[in-house]
Structure formats: structure tokens, C-alpha cells
Design a protein around this motif. Structure first.
Motif, short mmCIF file in Angstrom:
data_model
loop_
_atom_site.label_atom_id
_atom_site.label_comp_id
_atom_site.label_asym_id
_atom_site.label_seq_id
_atom_site.Cartn_x
_atom_site.Cartn_y
_atom_site.Cartn_z
N GLU B 6 0.83 -1.20 0.00
CA GLU B 6 0.00 0.00 0.00
C GLU B 6 0.87 1.25 0.00
OE1 GLU B 6 -3.38 -0.38 2.68
OE2 GLU B 6 -3.07 1.74 3.13
N VAL B 7 1.91 1.21 0.83
CA VAL B 7 2.82 2.34 0.91
C VAL B 7 3.51 2.56 -0.44
CG1 VAL B 7 4.92 3.20 1.96
CG2 VAL B 7 3.20 2.12 3.37
N VAL B 8 3.99 1.45 -1.03
CA VAL B 8 4.68 1.57 -2.32
C VAL B 8 3.74 2.13 -3.38
CG1 VAL B 8 5.74 0.28 -4.19
CG2 VAL B 8 6.34 -0.24 -1.83
N ALA B 9 2.52 1.57 -3.41
CA ALA B 9 1.58 2.03 -4.43
C ALA B 9 1.26 3.51 -4.23
CB ALA B 9 0.31 1.20 -4.36
N GLY B 10 1.03 3.89 -2.97
CA GLY B 10 0.74 5.30 -2.69
C GLY B 10 1.90 6.18 -3.11
N GLY B 11 3.12 5.69 -2.83
CA GLY B 11 4.32 6.45 -3.20
C GLY B 11 4.45 6.59 -4.70
N LEU B 12 4.22 5.49 -5.41
CA LEU B 12 4.34 5.53 -6.86
C LEU B 12 3.35 6.53 -7.44
CD1 LEU B 12 4.75 1.76 -7.80
CD2 LEU B 12 6.48 3.55 -7.89
N LEU B 13 2.14 6.51 -6.90
CA LEU B 13 1.13 7.41 -7.44
C LEU B 13 1.44 8.86 -7.10
CD1 LEU B 13 -1.90 5.11 -6.80
CD2 LEU B 13 -0.98 5.80 -9.00
N ALA B 14 2.01 9.08 -5.89
CA ALA B 14 2.44 10.44 -5.56
C ALA B 14 3.58 10.85 -6.49
CB ALA B 14 2.90 10.51 -4.11
N GLY B 15 4.41 9.87 -6.83
CA GLY B 15 5.52 10.13 -7.75
C GLY B 15 5.03 10.59 -9.11
N VAL B 16 3.90 10.04 -9.52
CA VAL B 16 3.32 10.46 -10.80
C VAL B 16 3.02 11.96 -10.76
CG1 VAL B 16 1.29 10.27 -12.26
CG2 VAL B 16 2.36 8.22 -11.37
N MET B 17 2.55 12.41 -9.61
CA MET B 17 2.25 13.84 -9.48
C MET B 17 3.52 14.68 -9.59
SD MET B 17 -1.11 13.94 -8.44
CE MET B 17 -1.56 14.98 -7.09
N TYR B 18 4.60 14.21 -8.96
CA TYR B 18 5.87 14.93 -9.12
C TYR B 18 6.28 14.95 -10.59
CZ TYR B 18 6.49 14.41 -4.07
OH TYR B 18 6.35 14.45 -2.72
N ALA B 19 6.12 13.77 -11.21
CA ALA B 19 6.54 13.65 -12.60
C ALA B 19 5.81 14.64 -13.49
CB ALA B 19 6.32 12.23 -13.08
N LEU B 20 4.53 14.90 -13.15
CA LEU B 20 3.74 15.85 -13.95
C LEU B 20 4.41 17.22 -13.95
CD1 LEU B 20 0.01 15.18 -13.10
CD2 LEU B 20 1.09 15.14 -15.33
N VAL B 21 4.89 17.64 -12.77
CA VAL B 21 5.57 18.94 -12.70
C VAL B 21 6.90 18.86 -13.44
CG1 VAL B 21 6.41 20.73 -11.17
CG2 VAL B 21 4.46 19.36 -10.50
N ALA B 22 7.61 17.73 -13.23
CA ALA B 22 8.93 17.59 -13.83
C ALA B 22 8.87 17.61 -15.35
CB ALA B 22 9.58 16.29 -13.35
N LEU B 23 7.76 17.09 -15.90
CA LEU B 23 7.61 17.07 -17.36
C LEU B 23 7.79 18.45 -17.97
CD1 LEU B 23 4.60 14.83 -18.37
CD2 LEU B 23 6.94 14.72 -19.17
N GLY B 24 7.19 19.44 -17.33
CA GLY B 24 7.27 20.80 -17.85
C GLY B 24 8.72 21.28 -17.90
N PHE B 25 9.47 20.98 -16.82
CA PHE B 25 10.89 21.34 -16.81
C PHE B 25 11.61 20.72 -18.00
CE2 PHE B 25 10.22 21.94 -12.21
CZ PHE B 25 11.04 23.02 -11.95
N VAL B 26 11.37 19.40 -18.16
CA VAL B 26 12.11 18.65 -19.18
C VAL B 26 11.84 19.22 -20.56
CG1 VAL B 26 12.31 16.42 -20.31
CG2 VAL B 26 12.21 16.54 -17.83
N LEU B 27 10.56 19.52 -20.83
CA LEU B 27 10.19 20.06 -22.13
C LEU B 27 11.03 21.27 -22.47
CD1 LEU B 27 6.32 20.05 -22.32
CD2 LEU B 27 7.94 18.92 -23.81
N ILE B 28 11.06 22.21 -21.53
CA ILE B 28 11.76 23.46 -21.80
C ILE B 28 13.26 23.23 -21.87
CG2 ILE B 28 12.29 25.71 -20.82
CD1 ILE B 28 9.43 25.87 -19.94
N TYR B 29 13.76 22.37 -21.00
CA TYR B 29 15.20 22.14 -21.02
C TYR B 29 15.62 21.48 -22.33
CZ TYR B 29 19.87 21.19 -19.46
OH TYR B 29 21.24 21.19 -19.37
#
Lengths: 358, 297
Positions: B6-29
Motif C-alpha cells: 500500500e505504501v509503495v503504491a501510494g508512493g508511486l502514485l504520488a511520484g506520478v504527481m511529481y513527474a507531472l511537474v517535472a515534465l514541464g521542466f524537461v520540455l523546456i530544457y
């Protein structure tokens, strides 16, 4: 007419290597020091001394520290405030736990502790570069603040995490009044600025600059990469640490860890951008600008209020301030990427020729 | 075991949220070599604009369209006012310009819409999925899965955009070499405008997701800082890196919070992600998927 080195001949190596080779510069600098050491404490307003000039000097020192690392050695750091926090809290602990320690000794311990932390967090710089390193230094910022908040030892187990700076006594004289605190700060900052200026003119400083300009090339010509980078981190954090100790003892008095957030790191970074990256003078100019600018803005908004007869609430003012601030930084980067120090240099060049066109 | 999963799954899904923000960085970089520190405040700005419009009684789709338009205009303005005059400056200068932009955006959004926190509701409840918790006794939020789905869609769209379209090829050419791209007739300025506009749209999606989870408030900009370790872990240039990095950071952060946190007195989520990323960097200095950098003198 006035500012010209015509007729000033250098006949010894010593004269050739002095910091201010032109007589007019020496005179101006002496006058400035005289004003700073004598006129300001005598005639300075209490409020200005304690709330503006002293923090300006302290932040100049922090900017100077960051400038050594970022401007001279080319390693971008976003952890300045953390190093300042280390300096502040370790100086406090030194005063608290070591009996009869002189104040300056406590400051030095604060600085040295910060240098040790800087050394550790500088280790990744041997492997990673540029923007990756900048993000890595954020780790330092968050970790150190967490540690200071979490471990009670740092704040002597005070429940709120707030520390109160001890009395500062040197040779039986107690530094209480704003003017005396200002003089103490000025003395420390002046001495350290001189040391930094000389350090940057030495072999070490030139090694820093070589690493900044191109580290691979520097390594090829035999500059020891590890020693140079770690030394840059250690020296820079020492400066930041002492600045942090001064910040706690001479300016704030009571300090909480939240005084040293990422925001402060950014502010110091802006100081060196606006002042001039890779310039001692720039650190001071940038700090002056960043310290004075909000006051000016406040003044203007007060004036506008009375002229227009509208009441601006606090949030509005602070948001407008942020916008103008950010815009100004972008403006500066576009117009003069080398900062105020470069403008000052250009002005001096112009002054040398004045009133002739060539 | 269940709890661990449960913890891992919750973490992975929270990670998806981080990734959403990170995507914008990557695009511009990727397209301009600019490390866009302002991505976090773009997320905040987009979310705040959207939520303020919906609170004024605008239709969901209309508000979405208007916010998208605002983000596109913002991207264009950024290119015109900030980036174009700074062409050929070293990366550190560009980074600092985006820090300046951060201040402008944060001030602007709060000046325009006020600084009080807003709640955001997209119609997908943030509750555990019933059949999962009944069958395996694992509680995974419905909304988290939805966010993961959106992130997956976004990545697919971006991948297609980058790999298959004319604009995508131009973007990659610009990322490879500004001058060579200019020489073969790719209009650099248009490309940058497009990238910033797309990054603005990604910021809006990220902002909406985070807004549902934590409310739209100033703290959103700090959450966005969490995207930075994701970035250095995954590599600045890699979209896949942003996702994988996000998952690793999310999962390890949650695990550390649950298993290590109590030992040291909690609160370690503020820095743990950075330390994980830092340790990774010591092994692979260019991140997991970053391009290998060869220095020449």
C-alpha cells in the motif's frame, strides 16, 4: 580631469601589485573607510544603523562568500542560507558551552563549522556539475534546516527552537548599542573583504577562476580539481558562516531556524547577480541594492498613497514588490549581465577620458 | 506485506504527481537548454487562474480553455521579453532569469486572484477504490489512479508530438544544436514559443491535479520544488526519465517516511528526495536517462 593616472609612475613591483594602483582610488577608499568608521557611527541614526546598515554589511559578507563559490569558482549554490544557519547556531553553542570564549573566537567556530559542512556538501561537486550541482545544494539547504529544527542540542533544547544571542564582550567592552554592533560588524566584514580580495589575487584565486572558466582545461594544466573545488566550498561557507553568526549576534538577537530559509539563499544569490558575479565590489553593491530597494519601494508606495488617496493593503504592496523585484532581475540580466560592478567600471573608464571624447 | 504494498503504491502514485511537474521542466530544457525554475510558479499561476475562473461561476470547459489561452500567451510573452534578449547567454544567467520570472509570476497571480487558499473539485472523489480494498485489503485512491492515467496520456501525447510530427522533429533539432537548427531554416523563436506554451499547458494539468489533492495555495510552489530531485534523478533531457524518476522518488520517499521517519523524529520528506537523488548522481552524474556529456577542451 580629476581621475587620471597620468604622472603616477610605478617603480617597484610592490607598487605594481597594490590593490588600488591609482592615487585617486586610494584617496577615495580612505575617505570611504573614514566615513564608515567615524562619521556613520557618530552621526548615524539609531534606526538606520541597526535596521539597515548593519544587515547590509552582514548580507554583503554572505554575498561575498557566495561570490567566491559561484562567481570565482563557478559552482552554483542555492544553500547559502543553510551555511549561515550553521554559523549562527554553532557560534551560539560555542558561546554557550565553551567557558570564557571570546566573541570573535565563537564567530570563528561558527565559520569553521560552516566550512566543514560546506566541505561535505561540496563533495558531490567533484562528480556533478552546473545545474545538477545547483539542485544538489538544495539538499543541503533543506537537510541542515531540518537538522537544526529537529536536534534540540543546537538550540539548547529550547521548546520553540529559538535562540537568543549572548552578550558580546571584547576586552571588557560590551557591544550593546547599535553603533557599537555596527562597528564590530564593519571591522569583521572589512577585514574579511580585504582577505578575500587578496585571496582572489593569489594562486588560489586564479585556480578558482581557471576552474570556473573551464574545469577540464584547468585539470589538464595541472590544477588539482578536488583540492580547488573543496577549498572553494570551504572558504565560501566560512564566509557565509561568519555572516550567519553576525546576523544572529549583531542584527537579529533572537534567531529561529526559519530566518534561514531558501528565500534568504535566493536573496543572496540576487545580490551577486545584480552586484556582479565574480567581483568583490559587486557583492557590496548588490547587497546595498537589495537592502535599500524595498525601503525605496515602501517610500514610493507611501507617497503614492498620500497622493492618490488610496489605501494599499500589505499584501498588495508585497506582491507588487515581488513583481518589480523579479522584473528588475530580468531587466538587469538583459541589460548588464555583469551587474553593477561592471557599470561602475565603465563609469570609471569614462571618467578617465572625461572631458575628452577619446 | 499488504501495508508495504500500500505504501509503495501510494508512493508511486504520488511520484506520478511529481513527474507531472517535472515534465514541464524537461520540455523546456530539452528544447532551449533553459533550466526553468519558474515551472513551479507556472503551475501555481495556472491552477490559481483556473480555480478563480471556476469560482466565478464559469463553465468548467470554458475556464479550462481560457486558462490554456492564458498559459499560451504567457509562454509567448516569456519568449519575447525574457528569452529572446538572453540568447547565447550562459545557462546560469538563464536560470537566474527564470528565478526572476518566478517572483513576477507569484506576485502577479496573488495580486490578481488574492492569496487565500482555494479548494478544487474535478468530480473525481479522492477516496479509496472499494473493490481493491475489499479483495486485497489495499487502499488506493481513485483520484491517484486518475492522475496516473492523465500523466500517461500526457506522456503519450508528448512522445507522439516529439517523435512523429514536424514540430517535434524541429524541437529535437533545436535541442541538439541551436545554430545547426537555425542554419537549416528552423525558426528558433517560434519553436521556443511553442515549447513554453506546451510547458504552460502541462503546468496547468499538474496544477489541477495538485490543486485537487492539496488545494490551490501558495505552498504549491514548494511542492513544485520536489520536482527538482525527480529531474536530477531522471536526467534533464529525458521525458521517460521524468516519469521513472518521479516513480522512484515518490516510492522511496513514502517508504522512508513510514519506515525511517519515526526513527529520526519525522519530517524527513523535506529533504529525503534530494538525498536519494544526490546518491544516484554520485553513481551516474548525468541522471538515469540523461545524455552522456563529453567534455572537450
Amino acid at each position: 580631469m580629476l581621475y587620471r593616472e597620468a604622472g603616477q609612475f610605478k617603480s617597484t613591483y610592490g607598487q605594481d601589485q597594490q590593490i588600488f594602483p591609482i592615487l585617486q582610488d586610494r584617496v577615495a577608499m580612505s575617505a570611504l573607510l573614514l566615513v564608515a568608521f567615524v562619521a556613520v557611527p557618530i552621526f548615524g541614526d539609531q534606526y538606520w544603523l541597526s535596521a539597515i546598515i548593519t544587515p547590509f554589511l552582514i548580507l554583503s559578507l554572505a554575498a561575498l562568500g557566495l561570490n567566491i563559490l559561484t562567481g570565482y569558482a563557478g559552482q552554483l549554490s542555492l544553500g547559502t542560507a543553510a551555511f549561515m544557519a550553521v554559523g549562527a547556531f554553532m557560534a551560539y553553542n560555542a558561546m554557550l558551552r565553551i567557558p570564557h570564549i571570546p566573541v570573535l573566537g565563537a564567530f570563528a567556530i561558527g565559520g569553521l563549522s560552516a566550512a566543514a559542512v560546506g566541505f561535505v556538501f561540496g563533495l558531490p561537486s567533484l562528480r556533478i556539475k552546473g545545474l545538477y550541482l545547483a539542485v544538489a545544494t538544495l539538499a543541503c539547504q533543506f537537510f541542515i534546516l531540518w537538522l537544526i529544527n529537529r536536534v534540540g542540542w543546537f538550540s539548547n533544547h529550547s521548546s520553540s527552537g529559538v535562540i537568543t544571542a549572548q552578550r558580546m564582550v571584547i576586552l571588557g567592552y560590551e557591544f550593546v548599542s547599535p553603533a557599537s554592533k555596527y562597528l564590530l560588524t564593519l571591522g569583521v566584514v572589512g577585514a574579511m573583504a580585504l582577505a578575500a580580495k587578496n585571496l582572489m589575487r593569489s594562486e588560489t584565486g586564479r585556480a578558482f577562476m581557471a576552474v570556473r572558466d573551464m574545469d577540464v582545461a584547468a585539470a589538464v594544466v595541472g590544477i588539482p580539481m578536488m583540492r580547488t573545488k573543496l577549498l572553494a566550498f570551504a572558504i565560501s561557507s566560512f564566509y557565509c558562516g561568519v555572516a550567519g553568526a553576525l546576523y544572529a549576534f549583531c542584527y537579529l538577537g533572537t534567531v529561529e531556524p526559519e530566518a534561514f530559509t531558501l528565500d534568504l539563499s535566493f536573496r543572496v544569490l540576487f545580490m551577486i547577480i545584480i552586484g556582479g558575479v565574480g567581483s568583490i565590489l559587486g557583492s557590496f553593491l548588490g547587497a546595498a541594492f537589495i537592502t535599500l530597494f524595498p525601503i525605496l519601494l515602501n517610500f514610493v508606495s507611501k507617497g503614492l498613497e498620500s497622493v492618490l488617496g488610496v489605501e494599499m493593503n500589505h499584501a498588495m504592496v508585497s506582491n507588487t514588490e515581488a513583481i518589480i523585484f523579479g522584473g528588475l532581475i530580468i531587466f538587469f540580466l538583459i541589460v548588464e549581465p555583469n551587474g553593477l560592478a561592471r557599470m561602475w567600471q565603465i563609469a570609471k573608464e569614462k571618467l578617465r577620458l572625461w572631458p575628452f571624447p577619446h | 506485506m499488504n501495508f508495504f504494498l500500500e505504501v509503495v503504491a501510494g508512493g508511486l502514485l504520488a511520484g506520478v504527481m511529481y513527474a507531472l511537474v517535472a515534465l514541464g521542466f524537461v520540455l523546456i530544457y530539452k528544447a532551449s537548454g533553459v533550466f526553468n525554475f519558474a515551472q513551479g510558479s507556472m503551475v501555481f499561476f495556472a491552477a490559481l487562474t483556473f480555480v478563480s475562473l471556476t469560482e466565478r461561476g464559469w463553465n468548467f470547459w470554458l475556464a479550462l480553455a481560457v486558462t490554456l489561452a492564458v498559459m499560451v500567451v504567457l509562454g509567448m510573452l516569456t519568449e519575447r521579453i525574457v528569452l529572446r534578449p538572453l540568447i547565447n547567454q550562459p545557462p546560469i544567467t538563464l536560470l537566474m532569469a527564470t528565478i526572476g520570472l518566478t517572483f513576477v509570476l507569484e506576485g502577479l497571480s496573488q495580486l490578481a486572484f488574492g492569496s487565500q487558499p482555494h479548494g478544487l473539485e474535478l468530480g473525481i472523489p479522492d477516496v479509496p477504490i472499494e473493490w481493491l480494498s475489499e479483495k486485497w485489503n489495499i487502499s488506493i485512491s481513485q483520484f491517484d489512479l486518475f492522475a496516473a492515467l492523465i500523466a500517461g496520456m500526457l506522456v503519450t501525447i508528448l512522445a507522439v508530438l516529439f517523435q512523429k510530427t514536424r514540430i517535434g522533429r524541429a524541437l529535437r533539432a533545436v535541442a541538439d544544436d541551436h545554430q545547426a537548427a537555425l542554419a537549416v531554416g528552423i525558426p528558433l523563436q517560434h519553436i521556443w514559443t511553442i515549447v513554453w506554451a506546451v510547458a504552460g499547458c502541462v503546468a496547468l494539468v499538474a496544477g489541477m491535479m495538485w490543486g485537487v489533492r492539496n488545494g490551490v495555495q501558495y505552498a504549491l510552489t514548494f511542492t513544485a520544488l520536489k520536482a527538482l530531485p525527480v529531474l536530477i534523478l531522471g536526467g534533464f533531457e529525458s521525458i521517460a526519465g521524468a516519469i521513472v524518476g518521479g516513480l522512484i522518488i515518490g516510492a522511496s520517499e513514502k517508504l522512508a517516511e513510514v519506515y525511517i521517519g519515526p526513527m529520526v523524529g519525522g519530517g524527513i520528506e523535506s529533504w529525503f528526495a534530494y538525498v536519494v537523488a544526490l546518491l544516484f548522481l554520485l553513481v551516474r552524474p548525468e541522471g538515469l536517462f540523461g545524455e552522456k556529456h563529453i567534455d572537450r577542451v
